[in-house]
Design a protein around this motif. Structure first.
Motif, PDB file in Angstrom:
ATOM      1  N   VAL A 248       0.857  -1.183   0.000  1.00 55.89           N
ATOM      2  CA  VAL A 248       0.000   0.000   0.000  1.00 55.89           C
ATOM      3  C   VAL A 248       0.891   1.230   0.000  1.00 55.89           C
ATOM      4  CG1 VAL A 248      -1.848   1.254   1.164  1.00 55.89           C
ATOM      5  CG2 VAL A 248      -1.753  -1.241   1.338  1.00 55.89           C
ATOM      6  N   GLY A 249       0.747   2.064  -1.005  1.00 55.47           N
ATOM      7  CA  GLY A 249       1.545   3.280  -1.036  1.00 55.47           C
ATOM      8  C   GLY A 249       1.583   3.902  -2.415  1.00 55.47           C
ATOM      9  N   ARG A 250       2.095   5.127  -2.459  1.00 60.05           N
ATOM     10  CA  ARG A 250       2.269   5.798  -3.748  1.00 60.05           C
ATOM     11  C   ARG A 250       3.309   5.055  -4.575  1.00 60.05           C
ATOM     12  NH1 ARG A 250       4.462  10.686  -3.958  1.00 60.05           N
ATOM     13  NH2 ARG A 250       5.460  10.531  -1.913  1.00 60.05           N
ATOM     14  N   LEU A 251       3.084   5.008  -5.865  1.00 58.59           N
ATOM     15  CA  LEU A 251       4.013   4.302  -6.745  1.00 58.59           C
ATOM     16  C   LEU A 251       5.079   5.280  -7.224  1.00 58.59           C
ATOM     17  CD1 LEU A 251       1.456   2.080  -8.701  1.00 58.59           C
ATOM     18  CD2 LEU A 251       2.655   1.635  -6.547  1.00 58.59           C
ATOM     19  N   VAL A 252       6.012   5.531  -6.310  1.00 54.58           N
ATOM     20  CA  VAL A 252       7.135   6.429  -6.548  1.00 54.58           C
ATOM     21  C   VAL A 252       8.414   5.685  -6.185  1.00 54.58           C
ATOM     22  CG1 VAL A 252       5.811   8.553  -6.212  1.00 54.58           C
ATOM     23  CG2 VAL A 252       6.842   7.408  -4.239  1.00 54.58           C
ATOM     24  N   PRO A 253       9.571   6.151  -6.671  1.00 51.96           N
ATOM     25  CA  PRO A 253      10.800   5.366  -6.527  1.00 51.96           C
ATOM     26  C   PRO A 253      11.139   4.906  -5.112  1.00 51.96           C
ATOM     27  CG  PRO A 253      11.144   7.120  -8.110  1.00 51.96           C
ATOM     28  CD  PRO A 253       9.767   7.340  -7.521  1.00 51.96           C
ATOM     29  N   TYR A 254      11.036   5.802  -4.092  1.00 45.95           N
ATOM     30  CA  TYR A 254      11.535   5.405  -2.778  1.00 45.95           C
ATOM     31  C   TYR A 254      10.641   4.408  -2.056  1.00 45.95           C
ATOM     32  CZ  TYR A 254       8.350   8.463  -0.089  1.00 45.95           C
ATOM     33  OH  TYR A 254       7.262   9.041   0.501  1.00 45.95           O
ATOM     34  N   LYS A 255       9.416   4.201  -2.537  1.00 44.55           N
ATOM     35  CA  LYS A 255       8.532   3.224  -1.892  1.00 44.55           C
ATOM     36  C   LYS A 255       8.941   1.784  -2.209  1.00 44.55           C
ATOM     37  CE  LYS A 255       5.457   6.075   0.013  1.00 44.55           C
ATOM     38  NZ  LYS A 255       5.070   6.108   1.430  1.00 44.55           N
ATOM     39  N   GLY A 256       9.672   1.583  -3.313  1.00 46.62           N
ATOM     40  CA  GLY A 256      10.284   0.277  -3.552  1.00 46.62           C
ATOM     41  C   GLY A 256       9.397  -0.799  -4.137  1.00 46.62           C
ATOM     42  N   ALA A 257       8.266  -0.440  -4.765  1.00 47.60           N
ATOM     43  CA  ALA A 257       7.396  -1.472  -5.338  1.00 47.60           C
ATOM     44  C   ALA A 257       8.115  -2.269  -6.420  1.00 47.60           C
ATOM     45  CB  ALA A 257       6.133  -0.834  -5.909  1.00 47.60           C
ATOM     46  N   ASP A 258       9.034  -1.634  -7.147  1.00 45.47           N
ATOM     47  CA  ASP A 258       9.793  -2.356  -8.173  1.00 45.47           C
ATOM     48  C   ASP A 258      10.707  -3.404  -7.547  1.00 45.47           C
ATOM     49  OD1 ASP A 258      11.182  -0.133  -7.071  1.00 45.47           O
ATOM     50  OD2 ASP A 258      12.642  -0.211  -8.693  1.00 45.47           O
ATOM     51  N   MET A 259      11.284  -3.091  -6.388  1.00 43.52           N
ATOM     52  CA  MET A 259      12.111  -4.080  -5.695  1.00 43.52           C
ATOM     53  C   MET A 259      11.258  -5.247  -5.213  1.00 43.52           C
ATOM     54  SD  MET A 259      14.956  -1.857  -3.551  1.00 43.52           S
ATOM     55  CE  MET A 259      13.789  -0.884  -2.582  1.00 43.52           C
ATOM     56  N   LEU A 260      10.054  -4.945  -4.776  1.00 46.95           N
ATOM     57  CA  LEU A 260       9.151  -5.999  -4.302  1.00 46.95           C
ATOM     58  C   LEU A 260       8.779  -6.951  -5.431  1.00 46.95           C
ATOM     59  CD1 LEU A 260       7.297  -7.310  -2.219  1.00 46.95           C
ATOM     60  CD2 LEU A 260       5.587  -5.545  -2.747  1.00 46.95           C
ATOM     61  N   ILE A 261       8.444  -6.413  -6.595  1.00 46.70           N
ATOM     62  CA  ILE A 261       8.086  -7.279  -7.729  1.00 46.70           C
ATOM     63  C   ILE A 261       9.268  -8.158  -8.120  1.00 46.70           C
ATOM     64  CG2 ILE A 261       7.476  -7.262 -10.187  1.00 46.70           C
ATOM     65  CD1 ILE A 261       5.787  -4.775  -9.629  1.00 46.70           C
ATOM     66  N   ALA A 262      10.459  -7.572  -8.136  1.00 45.74           N
ATOM     67  CA  ALA A 262      11.646  -8.362  -8.467  1.00 45.74           C
ATOM     68  C   ALA A 262      11.856  -9.483  -7.455  1.00 45.74           C
ATOM     69  CB  ALA A 262      12.875  -7.455  -8.521  1.00 45.74           C
ATOM     70  N   ALA A 263      11.644  -9.175  -6.179  1.00 41.84           N
ATOM     71  CA  ALA A 263      11.848 -10.182  -5.127  1.00 41.84           C
ATOM     72  C   ALA A 263      10.798 -11.278  -5.174  1.00 41.84           C
ATOM     73  CB  ALA A 263      11.828  -9.511  -3.759  1.00 41.84           C
TER      74      ALA A 263
END
Length: 445
Positions: A248-263
């Motif tokens: 849950v959060g804004r989809l901006v770089p420091y929130k790390g959603a891209d790292m989560l998808i990769a993981a």
């Protein structure tokens, strides 16, 4: 802890940002001011932009609150700040710099309206709740001190340094002024305000570390965020043997959603995990493309922006909040998940790292991107083997919120601060985590 006095202190609560219909700092200001009404006689003074929402909430102007019109200075400066921040939701440090220019006029008007009452002893305490930023000083601190009335500020929080491995994210967030943020420590008004402040409530250990040593004995640690049980009133009930995760959060770089998808990619492809991403922002298209390139769309749902009630509904069906943000001051979403009995998996840095314990969730070290992705992958893989084993941590997480982070609890904590301050600090300094706080009602006559 000191025994709480039965006397209800008369408090002038200054919260320039206090709005029951907004989020972030205005909601914190409103929630704290309202919760304090259970333990003190509170008159709220806020900015005029909050007036209509407060009236809709049922407060009576003049009796319960006063709206100060500082728009002659605030409106033009906000217009300039919005242009300079270079994008919606970006340039937070720029906004705070402009707020530091606007805020003294607001306090000037507060003193003009309430100065005589403060001098006359109509209030036992003046408490500045917002702004939360420690970079914004209070020019009326000296006047209040000279009137012989204790002045309390806080909870102060903010300015967590950007992790050294994430300078690209820092630039993407247009945080140019963050490189100069420490300059506020050398402004002459800051030391004068701290000198004339009776008690400094700090919302994070980092903020506490930035208070000069000569004023450390004035500091009390109380995390800024709280939970309203009427807004978070479900209990998480995930079903099945597949690990259900939520972001849950804004989809901006420091929130790390891209790292989560990769993981999570391997687990999503294999059907061992599902992931709900709630939020919107400039990275949405990039994240959708990332999921397609990793062929992990199955089990991954982008919900974009949804109403708050629906957020709670989806989150309460999850085993874990998977939240690899690398720079959170408070971490309100982490508390919200814990309040529902959803186990947080977070980066051990700043706000979330202070809220989560080994008994309530999982913390991975704040290394570089590859290290965070690897640590999240290892944790998620381990949890996917037996999601049902998370039940004890879920119960602990909810109990921790109930014990320390409901707004009613935070009012009790602040009442301890009031009593300590009014007692001229002869008693033991309040420590909210030293012992579980008993319900305040039990101390009332």
């Amino acid at each position: 802890m000191t025994a709480t006095s039965s006397h209800r202190p008369r408090v002038l609560a200054i919260a320039e940002a206090a709005n029951p219909e907004w989020v972030s700092v205005p909601l914190v200001g409103w929630s704290m001011a309202q919760a304090l009404r259970d333990v003190a006689d509170v008159h709220l003074v806020t900015q005029v932009r909050n007036r209509d929402a407060i009236l809709r909430a049922g407060l009576i102007e003049g009796r319960d609150f006063t709206a100060i019109d500082s728009e002659a200075v605030a409106r033009p400066l906000w217009a300039v700040a919005e242009k300079l921040r270079m994008g919606e939701g970006k340039g937070w440090t720029t906004l705070q710099a402009f707020n530091a220019l606007m805020y003294p006029w607001f306090e000037h008007l507060v003193w003009k309206r309430f100065g005589q009452q403060i001098k006359a002893g109509d209030f036992d305490i003046v408490h500045r709740i917002t702004p939360l930023s420690p970079t914004i000083s209070s020019p009326i601190a000296r006047k209040i001190d000279r009137a012989g009335v204790p002045f309390i500020v806080g909870p102060l929080n903010g300015g967590v340094p950007w992790p050294k491995h994430f300078d690209a994210e820092r630039r993407a967030e247009k945080e140019w002024l963050s490189y100069l943020r420490d300059a506020y420590k050398h402004l002459p008004g800051r030391d004068r305000a701290l000198k004339h402040t009776s008690t400094i409530v700090v919302g994070s250990r980092h903020t506490q570390s930035e208070i000069p040593e000569r004023y450390q004995d004035k500091t009390v640690y109380i995390p800024e965020n709280g939970i309203d049980p009427t807004r978070f009133n479900r209990t998480a009930r995930p079903t099945g043997d597949v690990l259900k995760a939520c972001f849950v959060g804004r989809l901006v770089p420091y929130k790390g959603a891209d790292m989560l998808i990769a993981a999570a990619a391997d687990l999503l492809r294999s059907g061992r995990m599902t992931l709900d991403i709630i939020g919107d922002g400039p990275m949405l298209g990039q994240l959708v493309e990332q999921a397609a390139s990793l062929e992990c769309q199955t089990g991954l749902t982008f919900h974009k922006w949804i109403p708050h009630a629906e957020v709670q509904s989806i989150l309460s069906q999850s085993h874990i909040l998977s939240f690899p943000s690398i720079r959170e001051f408070g971490g309100g979403v982490v508390l919200e998940a814990m309040a529902l009995g959803v186990v947080p998996v977070i980066v051990d840095y700043a706000g979330p790292g202070e809220l989560v314990t080994s008994e309530t969730g999982f913390k991975v070290p704040c290394g570089n991107r590859d290290a965070i992705i690897a640590a999240f992958r290892e944790t998620l893989t381990r949890l996917s083997d037996n999601p049902r084993s998370l039940a004890p941590l879920a119960r602990n997480a909810k109990a921790r919120v109930d014990d320390y982070f409901l707004w009613s609890r935070k009012a009790e904590q602040m009442r301890e601060v009031y009593d300590w301050t009014l007692d001229m600090k002869r008693s033991e300094k309040p420590d909210i985590f030293r012992a579980k706080i008993s319900p305040f009602a039990a101390t009332m006559p």
